[in-house]
Design a protein around this motif. Structure first.
Motif, mmCIF file in Angstrom:
data_model
loop_
_atom_site.group_PDB
_atom_site.id
_atom_site.type_symbol
_atom_site.label_atom_id
_atom_site.label_comp_id
_atom_site.label_asym_id
_atom_site.label_seq_id
_atom_site.Cartn_x
_atom_site.Cartn_y
_atom_site.Cartn_z
ATOM 1 N N ARG A 62 -42.235 56.943 68.683
ATOM 2 C CA ARG A 62 -42.404 55.623 68.961
ATOM 3 C C ARG A 62 -41.027 54.871 68.799
ATOM 4 O O ARG A 62 -40.344 55.402 67.939
ATOM 5 N N ILE A 99 -46.000 62.495 67.588
ATOM 6 C CA ILE A 99 -45.723 61.529 68.931
ATOM 7 C C ILE A 99 -44.760 60.682 68.355
ATOM 8 O O ILE A 99 -44.378 60.659 67.131
ATOM 9 N N ARG A 124 -52.657 60.143 63.684
ATOM 10 C CA ARG A 124 -53.583 60.036 62.359
ATOM 11 C C ARG A 124 -54.643 61.035 62.675
ATOM 12 O O ARG A 124 -55.258 61.445 61.366
ATOM 13 N N ASP A 125 -54.989 61.618 63.778
ATOM 14 C CA ASP A 125 -55.989 62.345 63.791
ATOM 15 C C ASP A 125 -55.646 63.883 63.578
ATOM 16 O O ASP A 125 -56.705 64.887 63.591
HETATM 17 C C1 LIG Z 1 -53.571 57.542 67.726
HETATM 18 O O1 LIG Z 1 -54.476 58.036 66.578
HETATM 19 C C2 LIG Z 1 -55.852 57.852 67.219
HETATM 20 C C3 LIG Z 1 -56.650 58.370 65.855
HETATM 21 O O2 LIG Z 1 -56.942 57.471 64.819
HETATM 22 C C4 LIG Z 1 -56.030 58.843 68.204
HETATM 23 O O3 LIG Z 1 -57.155 58.536 68.781
HETATM 24 C C5 LIG Z 1 -54.975 58.221 69.374
HETATM 25 O O4 LIG Z 1 -54.896 59.278 70.551
HETATM 26 C C6 LIG Z 1 -53.436 58.226 68.792
HETATM 27 N N1 LIG Z 1 -52.661 57.516 69.866
HETATM 28 C C7 LIG Z 1 -51.772 58.350 70.221
HETATM 29 C C8 LIG Z 1 -51.005 57.817 71.510
HETATM 30 O O5 LIG Z 1 -51.565 59.661 70.031
#
Ligand SMILES: *[C@@H]1O[C@H](CO)[C@@H](O)[C@H](O)[C@H]1NC(C)=O
Ligand SMILES: Cc1cc2nc3c(=O)[nH]c(=O)nc-3n(C[C@H](O)[C@H](O)[C@H](O)COP(=O)(O)OP(=O)(O)OC[C@H]3O[C@@H](n4cnc5c(N)ncnc54)[C@H](O)[C@@H]3O)c2cc1C
Ligand SMILES: *[C@@H]1O[C@H](CO)[C@@H](O)[C@H](O)[C@H]1NC(C)=O
Ligand SMILES: *[C@@H]1O[C@H](CO)[C@@H](O)[C@H](O)[C@H]1NC(C)=O
Length: 302
Positions: free
Chosen positions: A99, A97, A91-92
């Motif tokens: 799943r 990644i 998301r960022d």
């Molecule tokens: C999922 O997204 C958030 C940002 O919205 C981030 O901070 C987080 O690390 C992400 N999770 C993984 C496991 O990458």
């Protein structure tokens, strides 16, 4: 049927249901292809890019996503119950990644695979990436990996407790057994959702039960029903009385399968055991099932 769907959702759910009727996992199983003309479309060791061919909303934040294989005769190469890894953007924007997801199509569907994915809007990484995908987009997929081998008549009775998107492995197992010639397994599913309007794929699940000749029974359970829901199913979190009444007792020839969010595992059977760098383990059977005498011999946590 109208009663199951809150008035505000009816239009959208009805539209989605009619679209979903075109999906292959709802249709009669296709005839088995000659095994010599079929190859497995995806790899267990690296991500294979697959093209999204459709993305249909089938419930609140729930999408049915179809991915096409490179070749129409390719198969998924999956032993039920299996899962695969899907890659998505974080998301960022800091990279990708992966799943785990559970196909709802099986190995006998050639040329494509189908996923049912619940989005966690605003917080999800891969789930949001998959649910936002459009026809033509590519998703990286790796697998399949077998979670527990399911074969005709391996058990006399199978009970299933599914919460939300935890329905996917339960559906895969039920469809595999119900479509296996000679199988006589009796399957009972308790499908839990927060409210009646959160229940998805209900028409599909009901149709599967209706044509099962009494072998597949489904009970819907909601955390809470509104006064205008006219709810006739089970209400509240799953409890020992529901398990006693509807699911098989702990015997050598029965199996209870559980799949849901972490708090549901904790209450029903205890969580899976996660250790860094190792595949998740089943963990001890505690909670409601543990208290009723179930052990790892007759409970499987997906
Ligand atoms: C999922 O997204 C958030 C940002 O919205 C981030 O901070 C987080 O690390 C992400 N999770 C993984 C496991 O990458
Ligand atoms: C074997 C296996 C099979 C699975 N099959 C499916 C499937 O067929 N369809 C499907 O939609 N999902 C399935 N999942 C869950 C899926 O792997 C992801 O955990 C989920 O899509 C969230 O991933 P994310 O990257 O979007 O969110 P994350 O970045 O991991 O987390 C976002 C938020 O969602 C919460 N969250 C994460 N996972 C869950 C969860 N499982 N339940 C409740 N809250 C959660 C987190 O606590 C966090 O607040 C499966 C999981 C396993 C272990
Ligand atoms: C999947 O189906 C293909 C094509 O029919 C077949 O060749 C293959 O052996 C099957 N794999 C599994 C694991 O069932
Ligand atoms: C698809 O698979 C068939 C059967 O294995 C093969 O004959 C054909 O060449 C393949 N096509 C492509 C584009 O890979």
């Amino acid at each position: 049927m109208l009663r199951q769907i809150s008035r505000s959702n009816f239009g959208r759910v009805a539209a989605a249901t009619s679209l979903v009727a075109g999906a292959t996992f709802l249709a009669a199983p296709p005839t088995q292809a000659q095994s010599d003309s079929s190859r497995v479309a995806i790899s267990k060791s690296e991500f294979t890019p697959l093209t999204v061919s459709s993305n249909v909303q089938v419930g609140k934040n729930v999408h049915l996503v179809t991915l096409d294989f490179p070749n129409k005769t390719d198969s998924l190469g999956m032993t039920t119950a299996g899962m695969l890894m899907v890659q998505g953007e974080k998301r960022d924007g800091s990279g990708t990644i992966a799943r785990p997801y559970t196909p709802v199509s099986r190995n006998d569907t050639l040329g494509k695979l189908e996923l049912v994915v619940k989005d966690y809007p605003g917080v999800g990484n891969v789930s949001s990436h998959i649910c936002a995908s459009k026809p033509g987009d590519k998703l990286g997929v790796k697998g399949c990996f077998t979670k527990i081998e399911v074969k005709p008549n391996k058990w006399k009775k199978v009970g299933m407790l599914a919460g939300g998107s935890g329905i996917t492995p339960c559906l895969q197992v039920a469809e595999e057994l119900l479509s296996s010639p000679g199988d006589e397994t009796e399957i009972t599913l308790i499908f839990c959702n927060q409210s009646p309007s959160d229940i998805f794929l209900k028409d599909h699940i009901d149709a599967l039960a209706a044509k099962s000749g009494g072998r597949f029974t489904v009970h819907y359970c909601v955390d809470k029903a509104g006064v205008f829901d006219f709810w006739k199913g089970l209400t509240g979190y799953v409890n020992a009385d529901m398990v006693k009444k509807y699911l098989p007792p702990p015997t050598d020839d029965s199996m209870v399968m559980v799949c849901g969010p972490p708090p549901m595992y904790k209450a029903i059977c205890g969580g899976k055991k996660f250790e860094k760098g190792k595949p998740p383990k089943q963990g001890d059977i505690t909670g409601i099932l543990g208290g009723m005498g179930f052990t790892n011999a007759n409970v499987f946590k997906f």
